[in-house]
Design an enzyme around this catalytic site. Structure first.
Site, PDB file in Angstrom:
ATOM      1  N   GLY A  95      76.759 114.643  98.873  1.00  0.00           N
ATOM      2  CA  GLY A  95      77.157 115.909  98.943  1.00  0.00           C
ATOM      3  C   GLY A  95      75.629 116.748  98.313  1.00  0.00           C
ATOM      4  N   GLY A 132      79.584 111.162  99.188  1.00  0.00           N
ATOM      5  CA  GLY A 132      80.231 111.612 100.343  1.00  0.00           C
ATOM      6  C   GLY A 132      78.843 110.702 100.702  1.00  0.00           C
ATOM      7  CD  GLU A 155      83.403 112.007  94.445  1.00  0.00           C
ATOM      8  OE1 GLU A 155      82.358 111.510  95.910  1.00  0.00           O
ATOM      9  OE2 GLU A 155      83.483 110.653  93.898  1.00  0.00           O
ATOM     10  CG  ASP A 163      84.923 114.700  98.840  1.00  0.00           C
ATOM     11  OD1 ASP A 163      84.284 113.796  98.726  1.00  0.00           O
ATOM     12  OD2 ASP A 163      84.083 115.946  99.300  1.00  0.00           O
TER      13      ASP A 163
END
Length: 385
Positions: A95, A132, A155, A163
């Site tokens: 992202g 992502g 992350e 996530d």
């Protein structure tokens, strides 16, 4: 109160720095997602078209992809959907770093759509595949790795957590491999991605035109996908991918995961009743490899390590949809906290790679503190799938 004001001021200043250092693309949101068809119209291609940003996705892209995929799902002439990245460096680096709660919400919704899609979905992860981007490539029916694939969930290094469904697919990898990858951000390359269970097939980059030609033949007027029951399409495509995989995989022969010599240690050390237990187990190993893992973990946000540990522990027992709802609560807590902004500052803005985490050590990240990341949101703020 003074501490809160300083945090908000710092956060807003960081956002201004991010927009200055990583300006919006000069292309339009429509240009950033290119949808095309093959000659038969049966194969739809979704191209993530931000090569200068390693095809990192933003809110506009996610909304466009979701809209297009829903239309394709309802179109009886579409037999298969293929997602790929523009350029020769990346499938998708995750992202956009200027992520907001809106990106989490729409991104998770898209990933859930991919994982429950009613038509065959293929992700070609040729190149860098991070965060992502990993999620967009693993939830569908098929994920094709190449000799150029580099995959990681890094992350915890910037104060977040793996996530977009990481709580679903990571704990379902063999042994404690998923916990290891989630906490350390270890990078997998080429066939390791397949052997780890994060790709379904391995096909060299040079053979991608052959893959696309095979899909078009399947969708031609006399092709198998045109004359068979739609419920059989996924199996037919799998058989075609299996054939290509078996034909070319000998060119990049590798019988076991590069991490294989360490898997016994990984399974022993990363299967502990707490994050502190993992650290203690590694300390007791007294090997150079274990020392390197401890060094890696010491650089990560203690909060990220603790919430990631609980995330994967819970995710192993949750449904696909429940994982996304849990992660959305976590994302909102991260956006309200400090470590994400500090991690981005240290890695991407000042680039000193010396984040000042809050709390600074694992022992200060209490269970009560971690609980806040998993607390239900007001009903109108919860993720709706």
């Amino acid at each position: 109160m003074a501490s809160f004001v300083r945090h908000v001021t710092k956060r807003n200043t960081l956002k201004r720095h991010l927009h200055a250092q990583f300006p919006l693309s000069s292309t339009t949101s429509r240009d950033e997602v290119v949808v095309s068809s093959d000659g038969t119209g049966g194969v739809k291609y979704i191209l993530l078209n931000r090569p200068k940003a390693l095809n990192a996705f933003n809110v506009h892209m996610v909304k466009n992809i979701t809209k297009e995929m829903k239309e394709m799902e309802a179109d009886s002439s579409v037999r298969v959907v293929v997602m790929e990245g523009a350029g020769d460096k990346a499938f998708c680096a995750g992202g956009d770093i200027r992520a907001t709660g809106e990106l989490f919400r729409y991104g998770y919704t898209l990933n859930h759509l991919i994982g429950t899609y009613k038509k065959p979905f293929i992700a070609i992860k040729d190149g860098i595949t991070l965060g992502g981007g990993v999620s967009m490539s693993v939830h569908g029916d098929f994920g094709v790795a190449t000799e150029h694939t580099l995959l990681a969930m890094p992350e915890t290094f910037i104060g977040l957590f793996p996530d977009a469904g990481g709580s679903y697919f990571l704990p379902r990898l063999t042994g404690s491999l998923g916990m290891y990858l989630a906490l350390t951000g270890h990078r997998l390359k080429a066939r390791d991605v397949l052997l780890a269970g994060l790709a379904t097939h391995f096909i060299p980059t040079a053979q991608m035109p052959m893959l696309k030609d095979c899909l078009s033949k399947l969708c031609s007027e006399k092709g198998k996908l045109s004359s068979s029951d739609p419920k059989d399409h996924t199996l037919i495509i799998k058989q075609e991918l299996d054939t290509l995989h078996q034909k070319f995989c000998t060119e990049h022969a590798q019988s076991e995961l590069t991490l294989a010599p360490h898997m016994e240690t990984i399974n022993r050390c990363f299967d502990q009743p707490s994050m502190e237990g993992i650290v203690e187990a590694l300390e007791n190993e007294k090997t150079e490899w274990a020392k390197q893992q401890l060094k890696t973990l010491s650089k990560m946000s203690p909060t990220s390590l603790k919430i990631t540990y609980r995330q994967l522990t819970l995710g192993a027992q949750l449904s696909f949809a429940e994982c996304f709802k849990m992660e959305y609560r976590m994302s909102q807590a991260c956006m309200a906290g400090k470590d994400f902004y500090e991690g981005v500052r240290a890695v991407l803005v000042d680039r000193d790679n010396s984040p000042q985490w809050t709390p600074a050590i694992l022992q200060d990240v209490t269970d009560e503190f971690v609980d806040q990341y998993f607390a239900r949101l007001p009903e109108d703020k919860e993720l709706q799938l």
